[in-house]
Write a protein that holds these residues in place. Structure first.
Motif, mmCIF file in Angstrom:
data_model
loop_
_atom_site.group_PDB
_atom_site.id
_atom_site.type_symbol
_atom_site.label_atom_id
_atom_site.label_comp_id
_atom_site.label_asym_id
_atom_site.label_seq_id
_atom_site.Cartn_x
_atom_site.Cartn_y
_atom_site.Cartn_z
ATOM 1 N N UNK A 31 2.752 -2.593 5.815
ATOM 2 C CA UNK A 31 2.901 -1.553 4.813
ATOM 3 C C UNK A 31 4.301 -1.638 4.230
ATOM 4 N N UNK A 32 4.402 -1.682 2.906
ATOM 5 C CA UNK A 32 5.696 -1.678 2.218
ATOM 6 C C UNK A 32 5.767 -0.438 1.352
ATOM 7 N N UNK A 33 6.990 0.108 1.198
ATOM 8 C CA UNK A 33 7.146 1.369 0.476
ATOM 9 C C UNK A 33 8.408 1.322 -0.370
ATOM 10 N N UNK A 34 8.412 2.141 -1.429
ATOM 11 C CA UNK A 34 9.576 2.216 -2.299
ATOM 12 C C UNK A 34 9.248 2.954 -3.566
ATOM 13 N N UNK A 35 9.879 2.543 -4.649
ATOM 14 C CA UNK A 35 9.605 3.175 -5.933
ATOM 15 C C UNK A 35 10.829 3.243 -6.823
ATOM 16 N N UNK A 36 10.605 3.791 -8.001
ATOM 17 C CA UNK A 36 11.661 3.883 -9.000
ATOM 18 C C UNK A 36 12.332 5.232 -9.085
ATOM 19 N N UNK A 37 11.861 6.216 -8.290
ATOM 20 C CA UNK A 37 12.478 7.532 -8.297
ATOM 21 C C UNK A 37 11.765 8.505 -9.217
ATOM 22 N N UNK A 38 12.380 9.682 -9.357
ATOM 23 C CA UNK A 38 11.747 10.757 -10.131
ATOM 24 C C UNK A 38 11.973 10.626 -11.631
ATOM 25 N N UNK A 39 12.919 9.778 -12.052
ATOM 26 C CA UNK A 39 13.161 9.605 -13.485
ATOM 27 C C UNK A 39 11.943 8.970 -14.151
ATOM 28 N N UNK A 45 6.008 5.040 -7.586
ATOM 29 C CA UNK A 45 6.490 5.320 -6.236
ATOM 30 C C UNK A 45 5.302 5.292 -5.287
ATOM 31 N N UNK A 46 5.488 4.735 -4.096
ATOM 32 C CA UNK A 46 4.382 4.777 -3.148
ATOM 33 C C UNK A 46 4.391 3.674 -2.123
ATOM 34 N N UNK A 47 3.168 3.390 -1.596
ATOM 35 C CA UNK A 47 2.967 2.389 -0.552
ATOM 36 C C UNK A 47 1.975 1.329 -1.029
ATOM 37 N N UNK A 48 2.098 0.161 -0.438
ATOM 38 C CA UNK A 48 1.052 -0.848 -0.556
ATOM 39 C C UNK A 48 0.828 -1.458 0.823
ATOM 40 N N UNK A 49 -0.434 -1.724 1.148
ATOM 41 C CA UNK A 49 -0.797 -2.324 2.430
ATOM 42 C C UNK A 49 -1.406 -3.694 2.164
ATOM 43 N N UNK A 50 -0.920 -4.682 2.908
ATOM 44 C CA UNK A 50 -1.419 -6.049 2.793
ATOM 45 C C UNK A 50 -1.930 -6.527 4.150
ATOM 46 N N UNK A 51 -2.983 -7.323 4.110
ATOM 47 C CA UNK A 51 -3.405 -8.038 5.302
ATOM 48 C C UNK A 51 -2.814 -9.443 5.248
ATOM 49 N N UNK A 52 -2.254 -9.872 6.375
ATOM 50 C CA UNK A 52 -1.628 -11.189 6.449
ATOM 51 C C UNK A 52 -2.431 -12.065 7.397
ATOM 52 N N UNK A 61 -1.095 -13.384 2.015
ATOM 53 C CA UNK A 61 -1.210 -11.922 1.996
ATOM 54 C C UNK A 61 -2.325 -11.501 1.056
ATOM 55 N N UNK A 62 -3.122 -10.541 1.495
ATOM 56 C CA UNK A 62 -4.195 -9.973 0.671
ATOM 57 C C UNK A 62 -3.964 -8.476 0.504
ATOM 58 N N UNK A 63 -3.881 -8.015 -0.718
ATOM 59 C CA UNK A 63 -3.674 -6.596 -0.970
ATOM 60 C C UNK A 63 -4.918 -5.806 -0.560
ATOM 61 N N UNK A 64 -4.698 -4.736 0.209
ATOM 62 C CA UNK A 64 -5.797 -3.922 0.731
ATOM 63 C C UNK A 64 -5.847 -2.547 0.066
#
Length: 429
Positions: A31-39, A45-52, A61-64
């Motif tokens: 799971x990776x997380x981050x974003x550009x902020x409230x501007x 902003x959010x999460x992405x989950x990948x299967x490796x 890596x496959x995006x889930x």
């Protein structure tokens, strides 16, 4: 001299937002997380989950799942499982948001499609179609005549949210960690206080006036009895979880009188001594411009004594310890490089220069002791994931080192001595 890797050799995927946190959700899901902020920049902003998985030639890596968090950027997060369910806690400004991560098995039609140009460049796959890929990923194989495969997916649902930082102006949670038994949560932020929470009820257990300035990092010991905190006041403190009192401090003499600040801290188990652990920290010089010398340090957490230290050519930004305690990975601030070190000796065994175009924000080893399924099979001794604000997810693998066992070396020496003696006798020497 540790082996070098080409900068783009480990590129797994690109996302469309800066990355700040990476966690293993299972033995093969990241799971990776981050974003550009409230501007209103248009950056999500959010999460992405990948299967490796490993396809026999390289990691893929496959995006889930993708889960967006609205205007709240995710600057820090932690993941743990209590054996029945998985929890995700994420720092969103002054609050910590709990997410319930539920697994589900879904059936999808097997559609053969030509890989896109993006797939070729990032090794991201949207759909597996080959039997070999299904076997490598641990997904149950379905007869081809049914035109259906079963795959693991995740459902992320928001739970409780609690305020964890109370600075008068711009309070921000800087770090969150969950204990290994998933019973406690620790948070730290700009107000300098270390707070312990009963988990997953999210009720406050202890509020410790730990530091005079904002926290940079903290971590639980494997047995959950200790928690370490480091902050911009230059202090590294080990706390007793049961009493909330100081159990020790991290003291060392920096070189040439230069003031150093701790940057990251992580506990790691000791191989064959599961009741013992090591503590690792990163230290950078204060107020120095350019590529100043940073240090990777190893401590005895029970005594607070520095055991080993190795200097690196620049300031350091990220730290990870593998779940079996055998390897340590570090990321750098200026060159975006990644290195793997042996935990016991701190010897560097892999160096990946310029793995990212900007500073490394997070590292995570692929686990080898996960209880939720078998580890990913590959031809590498260790593999670590790295992320950065350059929007890239990379993987760096250490190939097995071919060394001669001690017993074989002894036999070889005996044979050489015997042959030398025979040769000398034959020549009459």
């Amino acid at each position: 001299m540790p082996p070098l890797r080409r900068p783009n050799e480990g590129l797994l995927a690109r996302v469309n937002f800066p990355l700040y946190s990476v966690e293993m959700l299972s033995s093969r899901h990241v799971l990776v997380a981050g974003g550009g902020g409230s501007a209103k920049t248009g950056v999500a902003n959010g999460f992405e989950i990948y299967e490796i998985y490993h396809n026999g030639d390289r990691f893929v890596a496959e995006e889930i799942v993708r889960h967006e968090t609205g205007p709240s950027v995710v600057m820090n997060c932690a993941v743990r499982s209590d054996g029945r369910r998985s929890f995700l806690v994420a720092g969103q400004e002054s609050h910590c948001q709990l997410y319930h991560v539920n697994t589900k098995i879904i059936d999808e039609s097997s559609v053969t499609s030509k890989p896109s140009e993006s797939d070729e460049k990032t090794t991201v796959r949207q759909r597996r179609t080959s039997t070999r890929q299904a076997q490598n990923s641990g997904v149950e194989e379905i007869p081809q005549d049914s035109m259906s495969i079963r795959r693991l997916s995740f459902d992320i649902k928001p739970g409780d949210s609690v305020q964890t930082d109370f600075l008068d102006r711009e309070p921000i949670q800087r770090v969150v960690r969950l204990s290994w038994d998933c019973k406690l949560m620790a948070t730290g932020g700009t107000d300098g206080r270390l707070r312990l929470w009963n988990f997953p009820r999210m009720t406050k257990s202890r509020d410790i006036a730990a530091h005079s300035k904002e926290l940079d990092d903290l971590d639980f010991s494997p047995d959950g009895k200790l928690v370490v905190s480091i902050a911009k006041d230059g202090l590294g403190v080990v706390w007793d979880v049961a009493t909330g009192k100081e159990a020790g401090t991290l003291a060392w003499q920096p070189p040439e009188g230069v003031k150093y600040l701790f940057k990251r801290c992580r506990f790691g188990v000791i191989e064959d001594k599961k009741d013992k652990c090591r503590l690792f920290t990163l230290a950078n010089p204060l107020g120095k411009s350019g590529r100043q010398r940073g240090f990777l340090q190893q401590w005895d957490p029970e005594t607070g004594s520095l055991q080993r230290m190795v200097g690196l050519d620049e300031s350091l930004s990220a730290l990870s310890v593998r779940d079996d305690g055998r390897f340590v990975a570090i990321g750098t601030m200026f060159s975006g490089s990644v290195s793997i070190h042996i935990a016991f000796s701190l010897q560097r065994v892999l160096h990946v220069p310029n793995a990212h175009s900007m500073f490394v924000t997070g590292l995570q080893f692929l686990p080898v002791l996960s209880s939720d399924g078998p580890a990913i099979s590959s031809d590498s001794e260790a593999a670590v994931l790295s992320i950065s604000v350059d929007n890239r997810i990379c993987i760096h693998s250490l190939q097995y080192r071919h060394t001669l066992p001690a017993w074989a070396a002894i036999i070889l020496i005996i044979v050489i001595l015997f042959l030398t003696f025979m040769l000398c006798s034959y020549m009459g020497l």
